[in-house]
Design an enzyme around this catalytic site. Structure first.
Site, PDB file in Angstrom:
ATOM      1  N   CYS A  71      -3.973  -1.329  -2.798  1.00  0.00           N
ATOM      2  CA  CYS A  71      -3.157  -2.545  -2.784  1.00  0.00           C
ATOM      3  C   CYS A  71      -3.812  -3.654  -1.969  1.00  0.00           C
ATOM      4  O   CYS A  71      -3.496  -4.831  -2.146  1.00  0.00           O
ATOM      5  CB  CYS A  71      -1.761  -2.255  -2.247  1.00  0.00           C
ATOM      6  SG  CYS A  71      -1.721  -1.642  -0.548  1.00  0.00           S
ATOM      7  N   ARG A  73      -7.405  -3.933  -1.508  1.00  0.00           N
ATOM      8  CA  ARG A  73      -8.809  -4.216  -1.825  1.00  0.00           C
ATOM      9  C   ARG A  73      -9.203  -3.579  -3.150  1.00  0.00           C
ATOM     10  O   ARG A  73      -8.602  -2.591  -3.592  1.00  0.00           O
ATOM     11  CB  ARG A  73      -9.722  -3.675  -0.735  1.00  0.00           C
ATOM     12  CG  ARG A  73      -9.813  -2.163  -0.667  1.00  0.00           C
ATOM     13  CD  ARG A  73     -10.664  -1.661   0.488  1.00  0.00           C
ATOM     14  NE  ARG A  73     -10.045  -1.972   1.764  1.00  0.00           N
ATOM     15  CZ  ARG A  73     -10.585  -2.791   2.680  1.00  0.00           C
ATOM     16  NH1 ARG A  73     -11.763  -3.343   2.462  1.00  0.00           N
ATOM     17  NH2 ARG A  73      -9.954  -3.027   3.822  1.00  0.00           N
ATOM     18  N   GLN A 137      -7.805   7.878  -0.191  1.00  0.00           N
ATOM     19  CA  GLN A 137      -8.099   7.092  -1.389  1.00  0.00           C
ATOM     20  C   GLN A 137      -9.606   7.064  -1.664  1.00  0.00           C
ATOM     21  O   GLN A 137     -10.036   7.116  -2.818  1.00  0.00           O
ATOM     22  CB  GLN A 137      -7.545   5.676  -1.202  1.00  0.00           C
ATOM     23  CG  GLN A 137      -6.021   5.655  -1.136  1.00  0.00           C
ATOM     24  CD  GLN A 137      -5.470   4.334  -0.609  1.00  0.00           C
ATOM     25  OE1 GLN A 137      -6.048   3.703   0.269  1.00  0.00           O
ATOM     26  NE2 GLN A 137      -4.321   3.917  -1.134  1.00  0.00           N
ATOM     27  N   GLY A 208       6.084   7.650  -6.880  1.00  0.00           N
ATOM     28  CA  GLY A 208       4.731   8.087  -6.561  1.00  0.00           C
ATOM     29  C   GLY A 208       4.575   8.236  -5.060  1.00  0.00           C
ATOM     30  O   GLY A 208       5.570   8.282  -4.321  1.00  0.00           O
ATOM     31  N   GLY A 211       6.121   5.325  -3.001  1.00  0.00           N
ATOM     32  CA  GLY A 211       7.576   5.369  -3.119  1.00  0.00           C
ATOM     33  C   GLY A 211       8.177   6.506  -2.313  1.00  0.00           C
ATOM     34  O   GLY A 211       9.181   6.328  -1.613  1.00  0.00           O
TER      35      GLY A 211
END
Length: 430
Positions: A71, A73, A137, A208, A211
């Protein structure tokens, strides 16, 4: 710590159009520092786009790269003749404009690009300082690239080093201590804007990771229970609702559910907005927090007088005393990064030397075997033969060195000094 399991043999037959020198390692990216969430959304890469990007990369002989899209980059790391080749890949698959990307993007090469990855992976470059979610990530993005045969030994080793450093910084410094994340910032925003949040009806659209984390934080810190979960896959919403004593509704009922809600959290991560202005034109006042990139709430929703719309950029401005404590840990984290980056660069340098030394060894072996075969010539092997073979091998090595020195006249002094040092002859060249 090794996290990638596929063998190096998978890469043997792959060709590249550039040297794997560090100078050819680049990063091209955009992040929260220069772009807002709306622009970042244009360059966000979803899994399908990521796969297409890597497939195309192989066709243009780019085979050692990965893409990090969050969210905050979108960055592409890899070996290429120049950064523009990586930019081409990104623009080819994203919804962004090439001219705008050239204006907004940053590029880094060589050691600067390597250092940047360490800083991203340890949360030093995150919008919320010390954000520890980023390392997961990176791990997932790299695994995906490796599964597509687009991650070579250099990047695999570098990413493993970043993973190790991230773990060290988490355990040996206070950079990630305290609860600060997008999910926690959402809780603080709700505390500020809805002091009576326990009496409000809340709808969470998208179950997800973001959330779920946000919902858990609301339950733990705010004590809310009146939460209805909506997810495209109903079973996912049902399972999470059952685990935490919440309600759930089918995706087909989304419009009715959001119209009756007081607070709407959107973490659906769909490629296009799912909450539209006409859904809420005649509804009661609401607070909507869009946690998605690209935005999943239509921009026109924010223009409705009775709607208060908050996006991830506004959430990141929520400050906490934890962040101030983390700032004091930055020098410790940087010192750890520099130490391990030095080790990584030493590995890279030694690997290059190992390739040369292996080639020299093979060359010596080739000369040795040829001379022995010529000397034996089918006859019995004698001590005199060994002495003659060894003498010729030595002379041929001297001839090779001398030939190189004569050919590279501008470097002859450097070569001779190096040979003198390697063989420790004790000759003083002054």
């Amino acid at each position: 710590m090794q996290v990638f399991l596929q063998p190096e043999a998978l890469y043997k037959n792959m060709q590249v159009s550039h040297s794997k020198e560090i100078a050819n390692f680049h990063i091209v990216g955009i992040n929260y520092k220069k772009t807002d969430a709306a622009i970042r959304g244009l360059y966000a890469i979803n899994p399908a786009q990521y796969q297409h990007l890597l497939e195309h990369a192989r066709t243009v002989q780019l085979d050692d790269l990965f893409v990090l899209s969050t969210c905050n980059r979108t960055e592409i790391y890899g070996f290429a003749g120049n950064p523009r080749e990586l930019m081409d890949l990104l623009c080819r698959e994203s919804n962004g404009d090439r001219e705008q990307l050239e204006e907004m993007a940053y590029t880094k090469s060589g050691e600067e690009a390597i250092r940047h990855l360490y800083q991203v992976g340890t949360g030093l470059d995150s919008q919320i300082l010390g954000d520890y979610e980023i390392i997961g990530q990176i791990r997932n993005a790299a695994k995906f690239a490796k599964a597509q045969l687009c991650l070579g030994s250099f990047l695999e080793r570098l990413i493993n080093s970043v993973l190790q450093v991230s773990k060290l910084i988490k355990t040996e410094t206070g950079l990630s201590k305290g609860t600060v994340s997008v999910a926690f910032a959402t809780v603080r925003m709700l505390e500020r804007k809805c002091p009576d949040i326990r009496d409000k009806k809340i709808v969470l659209l998208g179950v997800g990771k973001i959330g779920r984390n946000t919902c858990k934080n609301m339950i733990e810190y705010l004590g809310v229970k009146e939460v209805t979960l909506i997810n495209r896959t109903l079973q996912v919403a049902a399972a999470f609702a059952s685990e935490h004593g919440l309600q759930f509704a089918p995706y087909e009922n989304m419009v009715n559910e959001i119209q009756s809600a007081d607070v709407i959290l959107v973490a659906s991560n769909a490629p296009q907005p799912t909450v539209l202005a006409h859904h809420l034109t005649h509804s009661s006042p609401k607070l909507i927090i869009d946690l998605s990139i690209p935005f999943n709430v239509e921009a026109a929703v924010g223009e409705l007088a009775h709607i208060s719309l908050v996006n991830v950029d506004e959430l990141s401005k929520v400050q906490d005393e934890t962040l101030q404590n983390r700032l004091g840990e930055v020098p410790k984290a940087i010192a750890i990064i520099e130490e391990h980056m030095t080790e990584f660069l030493y590995w890279y340098k030694m690997r290059k030397h190992a390739v040369v030394l292996k080639a020299v060894k093979e060359k010596l072996h080739e000369i040795h075997m040829r001379e022995i075969q010529q000397q034996k010539n089918g006859a019995n092997y004698k001590m005199e033969d060994i002495e003659q073979v060894s003498s010729r091998i030595i002379q041929k090595m001297i001839n090779l060195m001398a030939g190189k020195v004569r050919k590279e006249t501008d470097k002859s002094d450097q070569y001779i000094a190096m040979i003198n040092d390697i063989f420790e002859t004790g000759v003083n060249q002054d």
